[in-house]
Design a protein around this motif. Sequence first.
Motif, PDB file in Angstrom:
ATOM      1  N   CYS A 103       6.029  -7.842  -2.668  1.00 19.29           N
ATOM      2  CA  CYS A 103       4.692  -7.388  -2.238  1.00 19.29           C
ATOM      3  C   CYS A 103       4.643  -7.031  -0.757  1.00 19.29           C
ATOM      4  N   PHE A 104       5.295  -7.831   0.063  1.00 15.36           N
ATOM      5  CA  PHE A 104       5.367  -7.480   1.484  1.00 15.36           C
ATOM      6  C   PHE A 104       6.560  -8.180   2.119  1.00 15.36           C
ATOM      7  N   TRP A 106       8.181   1.886   5.205  1.00 12.49           N
ATOM      8  CA  TRP A 106       7.721   2.035   3.818  1.00 12.49           C
ATOM      9  C   TRP A 106       8.920   2.108   2.890  1.00 12.49           C
ATOM     10  N   LEU A 158       5.126  -2.142   2.024  1.00 17.57           N
ATOM     11  CA  LEU A 158       5.194  -1.993   3.475  1.00 17.57           C
ATOM     12  C   LEU A 158       5.954  -3.182   4.072  1.00 17.57           C
ATOM     13  N   HIS A 214       7.381  -4.841   7.729  1.00 16.49           N
ATOM     14  CA  HIS A 214       6.974  -4.766   9.128  1.00 16.49           C
ATOM     15  C   HIS A 214       7.838  -5.691   9.960  1.00 16.49           C
ATOM     16  N   VAL A 222      -1.921 -15.170  -4.979  1.00 17.14           N
ATOM     17  CA  VAL A 222      -3.182 -14.682  -5.489  1.00 17.14           C
ATOM     18  C   VAL A 222      -2.927 -14.278  -6.928  1.00 17.14           C
ATOM     19  N   GLN A 259      -3.512 -12.222 -10.126  1.00 14.03           N
ATOM     20  CA  GLN A 259      -4.081 -10.917 -10.418  1.00 14.03           C
ATOM     21  C   GLN A 259      -4.744 -10.933 -11.788  1.00 14.03           C
ATOM     22  N   ARG A 261      -9.261  -5.916 -11.311  1.00 15.47           N
ATOM     23  CA  ARG A 261      -8.590  -5.968 -10.015  1.00 15.47           C
ATOM     24  C   ARG A 261      -9.438  -5.330  -8.942  1.00 15.47           C
ATOM     25  N   ARG A 262      -9.988  -4.195  -9.295  1.00 16.74           N
ATOM     26  CA  ARG A 262     -10.781  -3.481  -8.305  1.00 16.74           C
ATOM     27  C   ARG A 262     -12.066  -4.226  -7.977  1.00 16.74           C
ATOM     28  N   ILE A 269     -10.142 -12.156  -8.415  1.00 17.29           N
ATOM     29  CA  ILE A 269      -8.798 -12.641  -8.129  1.00 17.29           C
ATOM     30  C   ILE A 269      -8.920 -14.051  -7.595  1.00 17.29           C
ATOM     31  N   HIS A 311      -1.911   0.438   9.839  1.00 19.70           N
ATOM     32  CA  HIS A 311      -1.140   0.620   8.614  1.00 19.70           C
ATOM     33  C   HIS A 311      -1.504  -0.511   7.678  1.00 19.70           C
ATOM     34  N   GLY A 312      -1.603  -0.215   6.409  1.00 21.63           N
ATOM     35  CA  GLY A 312      -1.961  -1.269   5.473  1.00 21.63           C
ATOM     36  C   GLY A 312      -1.309  -1.069   4.128  1.00 21.63           C
ATOM     37  N   ALA A 313      -1.400  -2.086   3.300  1.00 17.97           N
ATOM     38  CA  ALA A 313      -0.827  -1.992   1.962  1.00 17.97           C
ATOM     39  C   ALA A 313      -1.678  -2.805   1.000  1.00 17.97           C
ATOM     40  N   PRO A 365      -0.511  -4.229  -2.265  1.00 26.76           N
ATOM     41  CA  PRO A 365       0.568  -4.383  -3.257  1.00 26.76           C
ATOM     42  C   PRO A 365       0.068  -4.886  -4.602  1.00 26.76           C
ATOM     43  N   LEU A 366      -1.132  -5.464  -4.674  1.00 22.86           N
ATOM     44  CA  LEU A 366      -1.622  -5.973  -5.948  1.00 22.86           C
ATOM     45  C   LEU A 366      -2.525  -4.982  -6.671  1.00 22.86           C
ATOM     46  N   GLY A 367      -2.748  -3.815  -6.047  1.00 27.27           N
ATOM     47  CA  GLY A 367      -3.594  -2.831  -6.700  1.00 27.27           C
ATOM     48  C   GLY A 367      -5.042  -3.260  -6.794  1.00 27.27           C
ATOM     49  N   THR A 368      -5.552  -3.849  -5.711  1.00 23.86           N
ATOM     50  CA  THR A 368      -6.939  -4.318  -5.743  1.00 23.86           C
ATOM     51  C   THR A 368      -7.910  -3.242  -5.269  1.00 23.86           C
ATOM     52  N   GLY A 369      -7.387  -2.117  -4.810  1.00 25.62           N
ATOM     53  CA  GLY A 369      -8.260  -1.069  -4.327  1.00 25.62           C
ATOM     54  C   GLY A 369      -8.621  -1.200  -2.861  1.00 25.62           C
ATOM     55  N   ARG A 370      -8.062  -2.211  -2.207  1.00 28.22           N
ATOM     56  CA  ARG A 370      -8.300  -2.370  -0.761  1.00 28.22           C
ATOM     57  C   ARG A 370      -7.079  -3.026  -0.132  1.00 28.22           C
ATOM     58  N   TYR A 389      -1.716  -3.952   9.621  1.00 24.11           N
ATOM     59  CA  TYR A 389      -1.189  -4.050  10.978  1.00 24.11           C
ATOM     60  C   TYR A 389      -1.949  -3.070  11.845  1.00 24.11           C
ATOM     61  N   ASN A 439      -3.547 -10.626   7.019  1.00 26.81           N
ATOM     62  CA  ASN A 439      -2.885 -10.690   5.723  1.00 26.81           C
ATOM     63  C   ASN A 439      -3.587 -11.739   4.866  1.00 26.81           C
ATOM     64  N   TRP A 440      -3.973 -11.326   3.642  1.00 30.40           N
ATOM     65  CA  TRP A 440      -4.601 -12.264   2.700  1.00 30.40           C
ATOM     66  C   TRP A 440      -3.586 -12.899   1.756  1.00 30.40           C
ATOM     67  N   LEU A 441      -2.348 -12.473   1.805  1.00 34.12           N
ATOM     68  CA  LEU A 441      -1.386 -12.872   0.769  1.00 34.12           C
ATOM     69  C   LEU A 441      -0.354 -13.873   1.271  1.00 34.12           C
TER      70      LEU A 441
END
Lengths: 342, 342, 342, 342
Positions: free
Chosen positions: A145-146, A209, A215, A217, A258, A260, A267-268, A272, B191-193, B195-200, B205, B221-223
């Motif tokens: 995931c990161f 990327w 992503l 970093h 987290v 899913q 998800r949207r 979660i 820059h952001g990602a 990875p869980l497909g949450t739409g946000r 960074y 980072n929330w993850l």
Amino acid sequence: MIGLAVIGAGYWGPNLVRNAQATPALHLRWLCDLNEARARSVLGPYSTVQVSTCYEQILADPAVDAVAIATPAVTHFDLVRAALEAGKHVLVEKPLTCSYADGAKLVQAAQRAGLVLMCDHTFCYTPAAMKIRELIHAGEIGELCFFDSVRINLGLIQPDVGVLWDLAPHDAAILDFILPADVRPVAVTAHGADPLGTGRACVAYLSVWLSSGVLAHVHVNWLSPTKIRTVVIGGSRRTIVWNDLKPDQRLAIYDRGVDQAADPDERRQALISYRLGDVLVPALPEREALGAVMADFAAAITDGRAPQTDGHSGLRVLAVLEAAARSLAHGGTRIDIEGITS
Amino acid sequence: MIGLAVIGAGYWGPNLVRNAQATPALHLRWLCDLNEARARSVLGPYSTVQVSTCYEQILADPAVDAVAIATPAVTHFDLVRAALEAGKHVLVEKPLTCSYADGAKLVQAAQRAGLVLMCDHTFCYTPAAMKIRELIHAGEIGELCFFDSVRINLGLIQPDVGVLWDLAPHDAAILDFILPADVRPVAVTAHGADPLGTGRACVAYLSVWLSSGVLAHVHVNWLSPTKIRTVVIGGSRRTIVWNDLKPDQRLAIYDRGVDQAADPDERRQALISYRLGDVLVPALPEREALGAVMADFAAAITDGRAPQTDGHSGLRVLAVLEAAARSLAHGGTRIDIEGITS
Amino acid sequence: MIGLAVIGAGYWGPNLVRNAQATPALHLRWLCDLNEARARSVLGPYSTVQVSTCYEQILADPAVDAVAIATPAVTHFDLVRAALEAGKHVLVEKPLTCSYADGAKLVQAAQRAGLVLMCDHTFCYTPAAMKIRELIHAGEIGELCFFDSVRINLGLIQPDVGVLWDLAPHDAAILDFILPADVRPVAVTAHGADPLGTGRACVAYLSVWLSSGVLAHVHVNWLSPTKIRTVVIGGSRRTIVWNDLKPDQRLAIYDRGVDQAADPDERRQALISYRLGDVLVPALPEREALGAVMADFAAAITDGRAPQTDGHSGLRVLAVLEAAARSLAHGGTRIDIEGITS
Amino acid sequence: MIGLAVIGAGYWGPNLVRNAQATPALHLRWLCDLNEARARSVLGPYSTVQVSTCYEQILADPAVDAVAIATPAVTHFDLVRAALEAGKHVLVEKPLTCSYADGAKLVQAAQRAGLVLMCDHTFCYTPAAMKIRELIHAGEIGELCFFDSVRINLGLIQPDVGVLWDLAPHDAAILDFILPADVRPVAVTAHGADPLGTGRACVAYLSVWLSSGVLAHVHVNWLSPTKIRTVVIGGSRRTIVWNDLKPDQRLAIYDRGVDQAADPDERRQALISYRLGDVLVPALPEREALGAVMADFAAAITDGRAPQTDGHSGLRVLAVLEAAARSLAHGGTRIDIEGITS
């Protein structure tokens, strides 16, 4: 036994000398440095190893089968080429060279000559990196995931390179080493600053990327009064924290994250929740990674196989670094890796 | 005493309630939430404070002089405007609103009405942030060289905003608070990602260039399974490390760094050496920052003065966030702050 | 609901008040303190709970079913006796009383009256202590080999008791709680010092021999500028480290130790090797232990059963403390527990 | 240059060899061990140093001016005596010998022969211990209030000695080194346990009363899965915490403590308050202590002066250890040091 010469008795050379001497399959014959006194001082007064100030002398010695090069990066291309032309196997410090194009020439040269060309990506030989690779490849963390790495401390400002070329090769090499085979860096941005007016970036942030959309970093910094060497590898199932400065707990595997929702709509809506599971700190052997580098170099020569961090991995690392350098020079624009490698 | 109502009994509201009750200059009259049971549960069975599900009822109560709003960000604009129109002083959670333009309207409205509009930038009221500001303004760290903040943990994915709007307001507010008056953010990349497909974005960074040329950087980072809240403020003389999760050593002031050569040419030749001096851990009072927020809100109302983190500081934070959001939406392009504020 | 009064609004009383108010099965009716202003200040200006300066008034109130006592240790005997005589269930702070003999009288009185007498050994209600007890009783650590507790910090010098009676009750209670049922303390030595001339020991070391031959040790100290709260429980198979100040890793279970030779002769020749296994950090809920104390007190009253830390456990703790006090008074002589309890 | 031989190539010997080779004033001529292969392996294949299995051969070599002895404790007396009789200066590992009486004979023999007899109390040569001594002697911590040392880890069970003789010499030596000249240990108690049935204590607690009335305490343990090496030195003005496993903060000087009332009566009423001041982490050089041991040994020989940790300090340490061993053998009775030394 494989006759070895170490070229370069500066910052890293003494470590090569010490580990070469402790590797049964290697016979250290020479330590070579432009500064003879420095070379003698590294060996100390009780050593039977010879000193030379002339690398041509060493390359001409038929008892030397292989060389380990720890000189400034700008000298790598010429020295490695000369060594390969003299029929010697080569272990070279990171970065392989200062440009992807030069590096590619060396890889081709080694291949043509049937010689081992190895890049000393030391961190890839730590028990921690090996365990991480094993966990990822076995699917233990789920999908990546990161990836976040912080490598900062009060560092010597290098005369020839900025902090990016000094420290980020470690992270690019670790990333290259642990990623699943089908995931590769595709683009890079880099931001940096030179607050002391040294003419080179002393603080830099690198975004990479990956082909999977992830992503990665990297934060490298020469001006931090505290030393941090932490890599976090977030997965959909578990997350690994590698703190290389915590000897009793270098790796911690967090079975938390987290959760899913299976349904994309949910998800949207961010339905979660957390999962707070156990943390496992796997027992890892404590050993010097450079010893394993030397052993793999020797075994690759003996067995006629590629070492774990061969010239190709050195090239892949160079592609990331060169893209990062271009991005840095262009105010942080996104640079595609393909533009470097093709 | 100032009659107060708290609007919102969700995640942060209970903290406002508890601290309001402990502030002598405030008289908490109402807790308002759409969910009455939730509001009652926050107050508990022994409270004399009234509950309402209707904010209009509260705004109509002449005993209410001020409101503290802890509702989702998207509701801030309407609620704050209504409160100001009803002649109430307002303390509102970060971010002030969801856009710079809306925020500017609220600041103007408060100014016209002669009411206090305060943004709850809680971290600016910590003893640590106050000490840092004091050290910087007194010249104790020399010139600012870099600012690096990491604010990561396993976070609840927010339904309405990404991690940038959720966590980075803290860092933008801290930066705004501690910077010398003549240094301001001028441009941003983010820059952001997801990875869980949450739409946000769940990982982001943020690079912020300051008018002095310094690069500030924020990682949110929330993850992350481990919680980190560390800000490093590098100076030419000293460097401050603020680790908010280390109660016995939140601030450490490092009298060490890289010594610069006076001569620019020498700098470029990197004739630079270390200075390894002492570390000072200043004694700081342990107190809840939100108590100081409440006290400053009350005092600002009583004294007819602006609070430390007034609407203008809320606006400056919004400018950074909005620029960051634009950069994120445009693949990390550099966005000038001026384009937001003018 | 059980009508409750809290007696004592000093250091610990506010915690009882807060947790009682959050316990659904309890109805807090009174807070009683000789100092009315202090009691009112603890409740705050928004509370419906009544204040009294007279415990007789409270004991006379038929709406009061139970009392929770947080007054100086020297007052415990009289207050608990009066409460039991008034037919109230009692939760009392540690230590139960100042002597084993007095404690025994209270336990008998409660038994005769059919009332719950509970001692607030808070640490026994932490998720950590419960997990440790579970691991030991399930045989997960093998045989207990050693127990070592360090409980030190800058502490308020108590007017009536030394550091031993102030802090060691926690450790004696934890030991009592986690030990297998067939293992009990049999003898004690205690050494202490009073370097500031306060008339009572501010530093003390307590050795407790268990019936299994194991040595338990406790270090308590009011003069340490750093706070440490660490208990190590060594087992023949695994060792548990409980660091109560490390929220993200309170418990760590080490699957490592010294491997014993099976043959006693080999053991004496010390043919013993290491085992370096993984470390497991179990996920533990984060909750306030005192809430669980209150819930168990309420449930014990409702169900007519003994709470987890009942008067008998309070008595067993007193036996250790009284033996320790005698040893301290006699220059560290070994005192048998049996001499206290019979 | 001083011709040196190292006797003993076991656990500690290799460190003597390495540091001797790095000391300009010393010329390492021999490494002696009953196991020739082990000695050769310590030197490695590139060394010009000679190997011997016979210490008489070494003592007969006129090129050998001094010997460094790292053999089991039971052999110290005979080896040191033989070396002194052969006219060699001696550096010997701790403990000097296994009894005070034997140690006294060696000290006398060295004195008579005008030879340097040094005990390798390595920790006294760390920058941390030197700084502590300096602070105490300069009055910076005020009066010494307590001394507490914890030295625990998973340790190899020694074939000849228990944990007390293995680890506590370090603490006794540190205490001896840092104490003001007029403060000395006067009595000792020791408690220990052997939970694995190895025939020797693997866990031990040592209390040492000083002539000033202060209580010093040492916890040594071979069975702890975590390594701790922390010494706390409490003073009336400041307190020093030495955590030898925290490279970036080995020493922390706490300007905090308990403020004493001047009036003795007030003290007894415990009218005592806190002082929470800053913490200072002094910059200390990072260097290997054993290098400084070697340098002091060489300088003592050259200058004809006593080294910092001479035979007399070795004797003082022995007095504490022997008293501790007696106490351990007699169930923890208090043993006066005077009974050992006179």
